[in-house]
Scaffold this motif. Structure first.
Motif, PDB file in Angstrom:
ATOM      1  N   ASP A 105       0.209   4.675 -18.005  1.00  0.00           N
ATOM      2  CA  ASP A 105       0.728   3.311 -17.513  1.00  0.00           C
ATOM      3  C   ASP A 105       2.306   3.152 -17.453  1.00  0.00           C
ATOM      4  N   GLU A 106       2.892   3.736 -18.488  1.00  0.00           N
ATOM      5  CA  GLU A 106       4.359   3.720 -18.673  1.00  0.00           C
ATOM      6  C   GLU A 106       5.101   4.696 -17.501  1.00  0.00           C
ATOM      7  N   LEU A 107       4.572   5.664 -17.184  1.00  0.00           N
ATOM      8  CA  LEU A 107       5.025   6.507 -16.215  1.00  0.00           C
ATOM      9  C   LEU A 107       4.739   5.940 -14.882  1.00  0.00           C
ATOM     10  N   ARG A 108       3.741   5.343 -14.463  1.00  0.00           N
ATOM     11  CA  ARG A 108       3.476   4.934 -13.037  1.00  0.00           C
ATOM     12  C   ARG A 108       4.332   3.680 -12.922  1.00  0.00           C
ATOM     13  N   GLN A 109       4.495   2.651 -14.119  1.00  0.00           N
ATOM     14  CA  GLN A 109       5.610   1.517 -13.993  1.00  0.00           C
ATOM     15  C   GLN A 109       6.898   2.022 -13.694  1.00  0.00           C
ATOM     16  N   SER A 110       7.368   3.098 -14.290  1.00  0.00           N
ATOM     17  CA  SER A 110       8.890   3.737 -14.243  1.00  0.00           C
ATOM     18  C   SER A 110       9.066   4.102 -12.729  1.00  0.00           C
ATOM     19  N   VAL A 111       8.015   4.827 -12.219  1.00  0.00           N
ATOM     20  CA  VAL A 111       8.091   5.567 -10.982  1.00  0.00           C
ATOM     21  C   VAL A 111       8.057   4.263  -9.925  1.00  0.00           C
ATOM     22  N   GLU A 112       7.388   3.352 -10.217  1.00  0.00           N
ATOM     23  CA  GLU A 112       7.165   2.256  -9.153  1.00  0.00           C
ATOM     24  C   GLU A 112       8.316   1.553  -8.956  1.00  0.00           C
ATOM     25  N   LEU A 113       9.147   1.316 -10.147  1.00  0.00           N
ATOM     26  CA  LEU A 113      10.359   0.876 -10.161  1.00  0.00           C
ATOM     27  C   LEU A 113      11.369   1.574  -9.450  1.00  0.00           C
ATOM     28  N   HIS A 114      11.451   3.023  -9.674  1.00  0.00           N
ATOM     29  CA  HIS A 114      12.261   4.039  -8.851  1.00  0.00           C
ATOM     30  C   HIS A 114      11.928   3.631  -7.323  1.00  0.00           C
ATOM     31  N   VAL A 115      10.638   3.807  -6.881  1.00  0.00           N
ATOM     32  CA  VAL A 115      10.444   3.611  -5.566  1.00  0.00           C
ATOM     33  C   VAL A 115      11.044   2.129  -5.091  1.00  0.00           C
ATOM     34  N   ARG A 116      10.740   1.145  -5.559  1.00  0.00           N
ATOM     35  CA  ARG A 116      11.115  -0.136  -5.164  1.00  0.00           C
ATOM     36  C   ARG A 116      12.750  -0.266  -4.891  1.00  0.00           C
ATOM     37  N   LEU A 117      13.332   0.317  -6.224  1.00  0.00           N
ATOM     38  CA  LEU A 117      14.711   0.575  -5.985  1.00  0.00           C
ATOM     39  C   LEU A 117      15.163   1.403  -4.656  1.00  0.00           C
ATOM     40  N   VAL A 118      14.577   2.501  -4.778  1.00  0.00           N
ATOM     41  CA  VAL A 118      14.630   3.401  -3.255  1.00  0.00           C
ATOM     42  C   VAL A 118      14.695   2.473  -1.992  1.00  0.00           C
ATOM     43  N   ILE A 119      13.726   1.785  -1.765  1.00  0.00           N
ATOM     44  CA  ILE A 119      13.482   0.939  -0.802  1.00  0.00           C
ATOM     45  C   ILE A 119      14.529   0.036  -0.357  1.00  0.00           C
ATOM     46  N   SER A 120      14.834  -0.697  -1.569  1.00  0.00           N
ATOM     47  CA  SER A 120      16.012  -1.497  -1.581  1.00  0.00           C
ATOM     48  C   SER A 120      17.410  -0.940  -1.276  1.00  0.00           C
ATOM     49  N   PHE A 121      17.555   0.320  -1.602  1.00  0.00           N
ATOM     50  CA  PHE A 121      18.716   0.874  -1.480  1.00  0.00           C
ATOM     51  C   PHE A 121      18.847   1.256   0.024  1.00  0.00           C
ATOM     52  N   LEU A 140       0.850  -1.222   0.086  1.00  0.00           N
ATOM     53  CA  LEU A 140       0.023  -0.017   0.005  1.00  0.00           C
ATOM     54  C   LEU A 140       0.981   1.192   0.011  1.00  0.00           C
ATOM     55  N   PHE A 141       1.938   1.255   0.848  1.00  0.00           N
ATOM     56  CA  PHE A 141       3.077   2.424   0.848  1.00  0.00           C
ATOM     57  C   PHE A 141       3.388   2.543  -0.600  1.00  0.00           C
ATOM     58  N   ILE A 142       3.974   1.546  -1.179  1.00  0.00           N
ATOM     59  CA  ILE A 142       4.499   1.518  -2.500  1.00  0.00           C
ATOM     60  C   ILE A 142       3.585   1.991  -3.610  1.00  0.00           C
ATOM     61  N   ASP A 143       2.380   1.988  -3.387  1.00  0.00           N
ATOM     62  CA  ASP A 143       1.198   2.388  -4.290  1.00  0.00           C
ATOM     63  C   ASP A 143       0.930   3.939  -3.983  1.00  0.00           C
ATOM     64  N   MET A 144       0.873   4.140  -2.796  1.00  0.00           N
ATOM     65  CA  MET A 144       0.732   5.626  -2.428  1.00  0.00           C
ATOM     66  C   MET A 144       1.958   6.511  -3.011  1.00  0.00           C
ATOM     67  N   VAL A 145       2.942   6.190  -2.623  1.00  0.00           N
ATOM     68  CA  VAL A 145       4.277   6.871  -3.167  1.00  0.00           C
ATOM     69  C   VAL A 145       4.273   7.071  -4.788  1.00  0.00           C
ATOM     70  N   THR A 146       4.033   5.835  -5.493  1.00  0.00           N
ATOM     71  CA  THR A 146       3.947   5.982  -6.709  1.00  0.00           C
ATOM     72  C   THR A 146       3.176   6.758  -7.253  1.00  0.00           C
ATOM     73  N   ASP A 147       1.911   6.824  -6.942  1.00  0.00           N
ATOM     74  CA  ASP A 147       0.911   7.823  -7.338  1.00  0.00           C
ATOM     75  C   ASP A 147       1.119   9.254  -7.097  1.00  0.00           C
ATOM     76  N   ARG A 148       1.593   9.412  -6.004  1.00  0.00           N
ATOM     77  CA  ARG A 148       1.998  10.775  -5.597  1.00  0.00           C
ATOM     78  C   ARG A 148       3.317  11.321  -6.559  1.00  0.00           C
ATOM     79  N   VAL A 149       4.258  10.570  -6.552  1.00  0.00           N
ATOM     80  CA  VAL A 149       5.266  10.834  -7.307  1.00  0.00           C
ATOM     81  C   VAL A 149       4.967  11.051  -8.949  1.00  0.00           C
ATOM     82  N   ALA A 150       4.199  10.178  -9.484  1.00  0.00           N
ATOM     83  CA  ALA A 150       3.784   9.931 -10.623  1.00  0.00           C
ATOM     84  C   ALA A 150       2.865  11.548 -11.085  1.00  0.00           C
TER      85      ALA A 150
END
Length: 205
Positions: free
Chosen positions: A160-176, A137-147
């Motif tokens: 859809d491409e913007l959201r997928q790209s941003v979601e990938l960014h968010v997941r990379l940030v969490i991992s980092f 849920l947190f990933i979805d919230m951040v993704t929507d806000r950043v997109a």
């Protein structure tokens, strides 16, 4: 005669009884809880100590937050909202690619400067168990806000491409953040800005 708000620190470091409005009391509780979580961590944080710090009764605290988990989630949500507003202000007037770079750099600064954010995101193992259920849920919230922010900044790519790209960014940030680079120099805002400019910004157009 008007009543005086009793919110000044007492001699023992705790606030005297807080007679502010319910909204102000809640902000005092969140600030007190943030200080408590920062100082002693999630596991050792004490609800009675939070009430004392905020200058409210135990009944007032538990009426708003029935347990520590509810209070922690409220503190985390407040931290998230403040962080997102700071990122949004940081990218005002920038194009989408520059906005990605500046947002990542500003995020690195926030992590390094804010002791509560650093503790909750990086160093408190108790957070992992508590937040695991809401990670998606947190990933979805951040993704929507950043997109939405990047769209405002001028991103032209399909939704859809913007959201997928941003979601990938968010997941990379969490991992980092969860597993920081072993070289501390790579955790600096300058290094994060360079990383974002080289690898992440080209994904947004």
């Amino acid at each position: 005669m008007t009543s005086t708000k009793a919110t000044s620190p007492a001699k023992n470091g705790r606030k005297t009884r807080n007679t502010s409005s319910p909204e102000d009391q809640e902000q005092s509780i969140l600030a007190a809880a943030g200080a408590e979580f920062t100082e002693v961590g999630v596991r050792r944080a004490n609800m009675d100590e939070v009430a004392a710090r905020a200058g409210v009764s135990r009944s007032t605290l538990y009426r708003r937050f029935p347990n520590k988990e509810a209070l922690l989630l409220a503190v985390a949500n407040d931290l998230y909202e403040r962080g997102m507003r700071r990122l949004e202000l940081a990218v005002v007037g920038r194009g989408p690619a520059d906005a990605v770079v500046e947002a990542f750099a500003e995020g690195a600064v926030m992590i390094s400067e804010d002791p509560l954010m650093r503790r909750l995101v990086l160093t408190d193992s108790e957070m992992k168990g508590i937040t695991a259920a809401v990670t998606s849920l947190f990933i979805d919230m951040v993704t929507d806000r950043v997109a939405a922010t990047l769209r405002t900044a001028g991103a032209k790519m399909p939704d859809d491409e913007l959201r997928q790209s941003v979601e990938l960014h968010v997941r990379l940030v969490i991992s980092f953040l969860e597993v920081p680079a072993s070289d501390e120099d790579r955790q600096s805002p300058a290094a994060v800005r360079e990383l974002a400019a080289k690898y992440l910004a080209p994904m947004i157009w």
